[in-house]
Design an enzyme around this catalytic site. Structure first.
Site, PDB file in Angstrom:
ATOM      1  N   CYS A  98       0.889  -1.089  -0.188  1.00  0.00           N
ATOM      2  CA  CYS A  98       0.112  -0.419  -0.032  1.00  0.00           C
ATOM      3  C   CYS A  98       0.686   1.090  -0.546  1.00  0.00           C
ATOM      4  O   CYS A  98       1.781   1.558   0.843  1.00  0.00           O
ATOM      5  CB  CYS A  98      -1.256   0.180   1.126  1.00  0.00           C
ATOM      6  SG  CYS A  98      -2.113   1.754   1.702  1.00  0.00           S
ATOM      7  N   CYS A 102      -3.626   7.523  -1.945  1.00  0.00           N
ATOM      8  CA  CYS A 102      -5.305   6.985  -2.486  1.00  0.00           C
ATOM      9  C   CYS A 102      -6.430   7.833  -1.751  1.00  0.00           C
ATOM     10  O   CYS A 102      -6.758   8.688  -2.435  1.00  0.00           O
ATOM     11  CB  CYS A 102      -5.504   6.270  -2.873  1.00  0.00           C
ATOM     12  SG  CYS A 102      -4.071   4.900  -3.581  1.00  0.00           S
ATOM     13  N   THR A 189      -4.398   5.129   7.158  1.00  0.00           N
ATOM     14  CA  THR A 189      -3.725   4.294   5.759  1.00  0.00           C
ATOM     15  C   THR A 189      -2.784   4.993   5.965  1.00  0.00           C
ATOM     16  O   THR A 189      -3.046   7.178   5.819  1.00  0.00           O
ATOM     17  CB  THR A 189      -4.412   3.815   5.198  1.00  0.00           C
ATOM     18  OG1 THR A 189      -5.180   2.953   4.875  1.00  0.00           O
ATOM     19  CG2 THR A 189      -3.626   3.838   3.854  1.00  0.00           C
ATOM     20  N   GLU A 255      -0.530   1.544   9.951  1.00  0.00           N
ATOM     21  CA  GLU A 255      -1.845   2.094  10.288  1.00  0.00           C
ATOM     22  C   GLU A 255      -1.735   2.789  11.363  1.00  0.00           C
ATOM     23  O   GLU A 255      -1.066   2.040  12.452  1.00  0.00           O
ATOM     24  CB  GLU A 255      -3.530   1.133   9.991  1.00  0.00           C
ATOM     25  CG  GLU A 255      -3.433   0.263   8.687  1.00  0.00           C
ATOM     26  CD  GLU A 255      -3.344   0.651   7.478  1.00  0.00           C
ATOM     27  OE1 GLU A 255      -4.316   1.617   7.876  1.00  0.00           O
ATOM     28  OE2 GLU A 255      -3.121   0.059   6.741  1.00  0.00           O
ATOM     29  N   HIS A 290     -13.284   5.438  -3.569  1.00  0.00           N
ATOM     30  CA  HIS A 290     -12.501   4.723  -2.934  1.00  0.00           C
ATOM     31  C   HIS A 290     -12.627   3.265  -3.259  1.00  0.00           C
ATOM     32  O   HIS A 290     -11.256   2.485  -2.865  1.00  0.00           O
ATOM     33  CB  HIS A 290     -11.876   5.022  -1.330  1.00  0.00           C
ATOM     34  CG  HIS A 290     -10.727   4.535  -1.170  1.00  0.00           C
ATOM     35  ND1 HIS A 290      -9.189   4.939  -1.361  1.00  0.00           N
ATOM     36  CD2 HIS A 290     -10.806   3.336  -0.251  1.00  0.00           C
ATOM     37  CE1 HIS A 290      -8.324   3.777  -0.505  1.00  0.00           C
ATOM     38  NE2 HIS A 290      -9.913   3.558   0.360  1.00  0.00           N
ATOM     39  N   TYR A 294      -8.672   0.453  -5.061  1.00  0.00           N
ATOM     40  CA  TYR A 294      -7.860  -0.722  -4.987  1.00  0.00           C
ATOM     41  C   TYR A 294      -7.827  -1.644  -6.337  1.00  0.00           C
ATOM     42  O   TYR A 294      -7.144  -2.932  -6.129  1.00  0.00           O
ATOM     43  CB  TYR A 294      -9.343  -1.163  -4.006  1.00  0.00           C
ATOM     44  CG  TYR A 294      -9.009  -1.862  -2.557  1.00  0.00           C
ATOM     45  CD1 TYR A 294      -9.381  -0.078  -2.616  1.00  0.00           C
ATOM     46  CD2 TYR A 294      -8.809  -2.389  -1.711  1.00  0.00           C
ATOM     47  CE1 TYR A 294      -9.364   0.108  -0.987  1.00  0.00           C
ATOM     48  CE2 TYR A 294      -8.619  -2.020  -0.397  1.00  0.00           C
ATOM     49  CZ  TYR A 294      -9.047  -0.618  -0.359  1.00  0.00           C
ATOM     50  OH  TYR A 294      -8.744  -0.373   1.049  1.00  0.00           O
ATOM     51  N   CYS A 296      -5.383  -0.748  -6.931  1.00  0.00           N
ATOM     52  CA  CYS A 296      -3.353  -1.411  -6.223  1.00  0.00           C
ATOM     53  C   CYS A 296      -2.758  -2.623  -6.087  1.00  0.00           C
ATOM     54  O   CYS A 296      -1.631  -2.933  -5.973  1.00  0.00           O
ATOM     55  CB  CYS A 296      -3.584  -0.296  -5.434  1.00  0.00           C
ATOM     56  SG  CYS A 296      -4.335  -1.461  -4.015  1.00  0.00           S
ATOM     57  N   GLU A 444      -6.192  -5.763   4.473  1.00  0.00           N
ATOM     58  CA  GLU A 444      -7.233  -4.691   3.626  1.00  0.00           C
ATOM     59  C   GLU A 444      -7.715  -4.632   2.387  1.00  0.00           C
ATOM     60  O   GLU A 444      -8.851  -3.541   2.428  1.00  0.00           O
ATOM     61  CB  GLU A 444      -5.956  -3.498   3.698  1.00  0.00           C
ATOM     62  CG  GLU A 444      -6.324  -2.257   3.464  1.00  0.00           C
ATOM     63  CD  GLU A 444      -4.991  -1.140   2.929  1.00  0.00           C
ATOM     64  OE1 GLU A 444      -3.976  -1.881   2.601  1.00  0.00           O
ATOM     65  OE2 GLU A 444      -4.889  -0.157   3.133  1.00  0.00           O
TER      66      GLU A 444
HETATM   67 FE1  SF4 Z   1      -3.215   1.937  -0.688  1.00  0.00          FE
HETATM   68 FE2  SF4 Z   1      -4.936   0.726  -2.230  1.00  0.00          FE
HETATM   69 FE3  SF4 Z   1      -5.901   2.221   0.165  1.00  0.00          FE
HETATM   70 FE4  SF4 Z   1      -4.154   3.238  -2.125  1.00  0.00          FE
HETATM   71  S1  SF4 Z   1      -5.818   2.128  -2.324  1.00  0.00           S
HETATM   72  S2  SF4 Z   1      -4.166   3.810  -0.023  1.00  0.00           S
HETATM   73  S3  SF4 Z   1      -2.658   1.721  -2.155  1.00  0.00           S
HETATM   74  S4  SF4 Z   1      -4.781   0.643   0.438  1.00  0.00           S
HETATM   75 FE    FE Z   2      -7.362   1.287   2.295  1.00  0.00          FE
END
Ligand code: SF4
Ligand code: FE
Length: 488
Positions: A98, A102, A189, A255, A290, A294, A296, A444
């Site tokens: 992570c 974001c 986060t 976190e 959001h 993800y 990510c 997560e």
């Molecule tokens: Fe982290 Fe993914 Fe959330 Fe971005 S979307 S803050 S990389 S978990």
């Molecule tokens: Fe998150």
């Protein structure tokens, strides 16, 4: 745009009030448990300066017309939403974890929509205030923590019904020049790598909870804010000085619990004040954004697939048909996730103020799959890695004179791979599927941006069931119409 070096310096200057293992952390930048997470955010700056990634990592500000980091951008068209997805996958693949930036980006975008909506309905001037804050963020290329999740106490009770009213963040005092807030935000986060904190309400609120309907931004080092670091599985391996045992040598996440103990917020930084009717739309739109973020995890999935193929080769099983088939399954699931996050971006639309937002139904479907598929990928990775992923001795043993040669001999796999490389890739799989990086890749994925049931509720609400039934009824000759207020 800031360079990674400039970013590091800017964070050192903040001197946040952080506690870990019962003590205040004096120097966040040199704390080994936190270093990987700072590196991951620094990567969002570094990549924006690389010419080959600028199309994805940067955008043109609609306020200033200047080139800015995409993490500070307000989405102006569908392509912006698509590039956001691509940026998530790119950074996930380059960090394997992570990268934390974001949530703030999603908070900025939802506030651009909600401030406009409140202004239109109530004649307030939140948009003006918000745009001044946004210009500050874009101009200085800041990291914003998006703080939404309250501790929530007894889940069956509304905020004002809680035995302790601070279990949801609220306004406790109104002054001529601003407000005073008290409460906490959980699971934050990347908060310790943020310059600014953007607070939003956590749920749809009713009139009795007006004091809780508040959104604002404050610098992360504002007096009265305390941070308590959350533990992660295998976190102290980072301070053992044996990098191989960390799996990922460079990057990680963190976190925190963020406590607001009577924090003063000037009016200039307040973007919602007791307009409880707008908490529902804010939460719904924020979660849509959001959930798309993800993407990510698709990039992190790329890393895990690469690690699994590598360990299969090092174990000498890469050509076995069932192993190849399992890796195809990993790719199939990972690319299916990519399809869904791209789809919600391509199906996006403009809100009345001009900001583009993803398709909420598809974003929820995507995130619901994110809550499941990474667990399947992790299982296959462990399956192919073998039991050594949990029985391997430490790097210190590998370097020691008596045990090192024994490990060299008995942990050797295929002749083409060194024992050390085999150990490295096994440690990476361990970290990603059950160690410190599993926080980001697995738990997560399950709970971040809302637990799975939250997506099921949204899917039930957003599908057009009436239309589906009318298709079916028409085809088999059923004449009856559904009543206007019909709910399946
Ligand atoms: Fe982290 Fe993914 Fe959330 Fe971005 S979307 S803050 S990389 S978990
Ligand atoms: Fe998150």
């Amino acid at each position: 745009m800031m360079t990674p070096e400039h970013y590091e310096q800017s964070m050192q200057d903040l001197n946040l009030a952080v506690y870990m293992f019962g003590k205040r952390v004096s120097d966040l930048g040199s704390e080994p448990l936190l270093r990987p997470s700072r590196n991951a955010v620094a990567k969002t700056y570094e990549m924006a300066h690389r010419p080959e990634h600028q199309a994805v990592m940067t955008a043109t500000s609609h306020l200033s017309g200047k080139q800015i980091n995409r993490f500070t951008h307000i989405f102006q068209n569908t392509q912006d939403l698509v590039l956001k997805t691509r940026m998530g996958r790119l950074l996930g693949a380059h960090t394997g974890c992570c990268f934390q930036r974001c949530v703030g980006m999603d908070a900025l975008n939802v506030l651009s929509i909600i401030t406009h909506a409140i202004d239109q309905a109530k004649g307030t001037s939140y948009t003006e205030r918000f745009n001044r804050f946004l210009a500050h963020v874009q101009e200085n290329d800041l990291v914003c923590d998006g703080a939404m999740t309250d501790p929530k106490g007894d889940r069956s009770l509304a905020p004002h019904e809680q035995a302790d009213p601070d279990l949801y963040l609220r306004v406790v005092e109104e002054r001529r020049n601003g407000i005073v807030v008290r409460g906490a935000k959980a699971h934050q986060t990347g908060a310790l790598n943020s310059h600014e904190v953007i607070v939003m309400p956590t749920a749809t609120l009713r009139e009795a909870d007006r004091e809780y309907a508040v959104s604002f931004a404050v610098p992360a080092n504002t007096s009265g804010i305390t941070y308590i670091l959350g533990r992660q599985s295998c976190d102290t391996r980072r301070s053992e000085n044996s990098p191989m045992d960390m799996g990922n040598l460079y990057f990680g996440g963190h976190e925190v619990l963020m406590v607001f103990d009577d924090v003063f917020v000037p009016w200039e930084r307040v973007f919602m004040y007791k307009e409880f009717e707008y908490t529902g739309p804010l939460v719904e739109k924020f979660t849509a954004y959001h959930r798309q973020s993800y993407a990510c995890k698709v990039g992190v999935g790329d890393v895990l697939i690469g690690a699994t193929q590598t360990v299969a080769e090092y174990n000498g099983v890469a050509k076995a048909s069932h192993v190849r088939d399992k890796i195809v399954e990993m790719n199939h699931l990972n690319e299916s996730l990519f399809c869904a996050t791209l789809a919600c971006a391509y199906e996006g639309h403009a809100e009345p103020g001009g900001t583009y937002i993803v398709d909420s139904l598809l974003a929820n479907v995507f995130k619901h799959n994110i809550a499941q598929f990474p667990y399947v990928l992790a299982r296959i990775a462990q399956d192919i890695a073998g039991g050594l992923v949990v029985t391997l001795p430490s790097e210190a043993d590998f370097r020691a004179p008596v045990t090192g040669p024994l490990m060299q001999k008995y942990y050797r796999g295929a002749a083409s791979a060194s024992t050390e490389n085999r150990m490295r890739i096994l440690r990476l799989i361990e970290a990603m599927t059950m160690g410190s990086l599993a926080v980001g890749y697995l738990t997560e994925s399950l709970h971040g941006a809302g637990s799975p049931q939250a997506q099921r509720i949204m899917i039930a609400r957003l599908v057009n069931m009436k239309e589906k039934q009318s298709f079916a009824k028409k085809l088999c000759g059923i004449q009856e119409d559904l009543p206007a207020d019909y709910q399946p």
